[in-house]
Scaffold this active site. Sequence first.
Site, PDB file in Angstrom:
ATOM      1  CD  GLU A   1      -1.082  -5.946   5.543  1.00  8.80           C
ATOM      2  OE1 GLU A   1      -0.897  -6.424   4.407  1.00  8.80           O
ATOM      3  OE2 GLU A   1      -1.174  -4.713   5.742  1.00  8.80           O
TER       4      GLU A   1
ATOM      5  CG  HIS B   1      -3.636  -3.674   3.263  1.00  5.52           C
ATOM      6  ND1 HIS B   1      -2.625  -3.121   4.009  1.00  5.52           N
ATOM      7  CD2 HIS B   1      -4.302  -2.634   2.699  1.00  5.52           C
ATOM      8  CE1 HIS B   1      -2.679  -1.803   3.926  1.00  5.52           C
ATOM      9  NE2 HIS B   1      -3.694  -1.484   3.127  1.00  5.52           N
TER      10      HIS B   1
ATOM     11  CB  CYS C   1      -0.972  -0.046   1.178  1.00  8.19           C
ATOM     12  SG  CYS C   1      -2.311   1.148   1.003  1.00  8.19           S
TER      13      CYS C   1
ATOM     14  CB  SER D   1      -1.336 -12.636  37.141  1.00  9.29           C
ATOM     15  OG  SER D   1      -1.314 -13.011  35.770  1.00  9.29           O
ATOM     16  N   GLY D   2      -1.653 -15.937  36.828  1.00  8.05           N
ATOM     17  CA  GLY D   2      -2.584 -16.916  36.266  1.00  8.05           C
ATOM     18  C   GLY D   2      -3.008 -16.542  34.863  1.00  8.05           C
ATOM     19  N   GLY D   3      -2.657 -15.330  34.422  1.00  9.95           N
ATOM     20  CA  GLY D   3      -2.907 -14.927  33.031  1.00  9.95           C
ATOM     21  C   GLY D   3      -1.938 -15.677  32.116  1.00  9.95           C
TER      22      GLY D   3
ATOM     23  CG  ASP E   1       1.159 -12.347  28.425  1.00  6.31           C
ATOM     24  OD1 ASP E   1       0.949 -13.186  27.537  1.00  6.31           O
ATOM     25  OD2 ASP E   1       0.767 -11.176  28.363  1.00  6.31           O
ATOM     26  CB  SER E   2       2.466 -14.154  34.715  1.00  6.55           C
ATOM     27  OG  SER E   2       1.248 -14.688  35.172  1.00  6.55           O
ATOM     28  CB  SER E   3       0.536 -19.068  32.804  1.00  7.61           C
ATOM     29  OG  SER E   3      -0.445 -18.634  33.707  1.00  7.61           O
TER      30      SER E   3
END
Length: 527
Positions: A185, A183, A88, A237-239, A241-243
């Site tokens: 993508e 596009h 583009c 945290s259990g989320g 990312d931290s898991s």
Amino acid sequence: MTVSTDIHFDRIVILDFGSQYTQLIARRVREANVYSEIHAFDIAPERLRAMAPRGIVLSGSPESVNAPAGYRAPDAVFELGVPVLGICYGMQSMAAQLGGEVETSDHREFGYAQVRARGHSRLLAGIEDEVNAEGHGLLDVWMSHGDRVCSLPPGFTRIASTDSAPIAGIADEERGFYGVQFHPEVTHTRQGARILRRFVHDICGCASDWTPEAIIDDCVARVCREVGDDAVLLALSGGVDSSVVAALLQRAIGDRLTCIFVDNGLLRLDEGDQVMSAFAGRLGVDVRRVDAGDQFLAALAGVSDPEEKRRRIGRTFIEIFEEQAAKLDGIRWLAQGTIYPDVIESAGATTGKAHVIKSHHNVGGLPERMHMRLVEPLRELFKDEVRAIGVELGLPPDLVHRHPFPGPGLGVRILGEVRRAYADVLRRADAIFTDELRTAGLYDSVNQAFAVYLPVRSVGVTGDQRRYEHVIAIRAVETVDFMTARWAHLPYAFLEHVSNRIINEISGVSRVVYDISGKPPATIEWE
Ligand code: XMP
């Protein structure tokens, strides 16, 4: 001896001109198993050279190539001897920079279009959705542009066209320079992923080294190099990312990892027990659970301003975390689940371009206060990559594919003052909604779904009984980046069933409403 490959060796650099789709380009390249990095379009030429990319992609932009600022990539892009793909605005700026011309079209094209491929370029050869009577490949693509290229730069040929953009694709095959007006993508461009794979593998010659197993090996090796024999602390945290950080660090340094899990009393139903059984139980991670619901509720008593609630939750978390950490000896590293979009956003924030709508702080500020060094093993990864390595590391799929949950938890889903009784009701309503979504097979079709507690009274009637109780709102959204979102058009029969269950099973709720607001203008959370 095993020779390990550097999974960053074959790298594609994406230069960002400010398109909303830039991160998608990087993700699509990664999905083709090739490492990609995003940098600002005005990157210093020596930095670009030092990165030794195998190919460069120029993103789209809301700007016009003919505007006075006229953003351009550094000339080095075209002097490195590596293939370049302009998308583009990226194609237009490349055309303008290399001697072609771009005009502002009186016809803005936005949405689906059919592009006719021409000249059997290496980029598009054999990739098509249909073939027309004359044997030309036709591609169903997503367009979003006003300007268009009207004269080709020297050395270039036209490789695609539409009625409104006769030059919808350009190539100088000798130098490996390509441009497409559409596009590739976005998923609406049906062959987009194939086109990007063609570019990175066949044209740039990148191998497929970027895989979940190789990413894990690389992260583990890097953490080991970084922290040596030291011990590491993680706020779990259990989320997602931290898991994943916990699972990764467990693999890298085993029992030199200690996690502190603070149950703030504002988690979802049974969440604390689930986190403990996944980590302490199944993975054998050293997790210290702190049940601190009382402290959080005390800190929130009488407070109804959303930002003040966030601040107090953040502050209380830090106090408890520090208190716990003080009981542990000799830990010099704090691990954090920072991911690549956070890194890109904070780079944007330093240039002053980012606009803060809500303060999203979870554990920010901790490392400086605690004089600890930071280890951030997910810094290079997109969320979908984090999930993929989570599964590979043996985390329960339900946990890995969970919808995001804000750090302040139910604290920002109970409007106004947070009370224990409200949290108890909300937890149950939220669990009914989530369970029903899973049962109906709808959980994965939305990107975030939750209940909100509205402490306003409304009249209801159950049997002969008049009720005058509170309201639960349910919200489900479809989104790619959480920056914009569409409310999910869940089936009426499903909503009816969820509403009946919540009102019938939970005393204290007389009415359920469904949130039909998009973002913008509404944010995803209500506070
Ligand atoms: P909004 O409400 O800003 O939410 O449209 C976008 C995404 O961010 C999450 N969110 C938060 N996450 N701390 C967090 O960790 C917060 O204070 C916070 N506020 C919103 C929200 O759940 C959604 O996924």
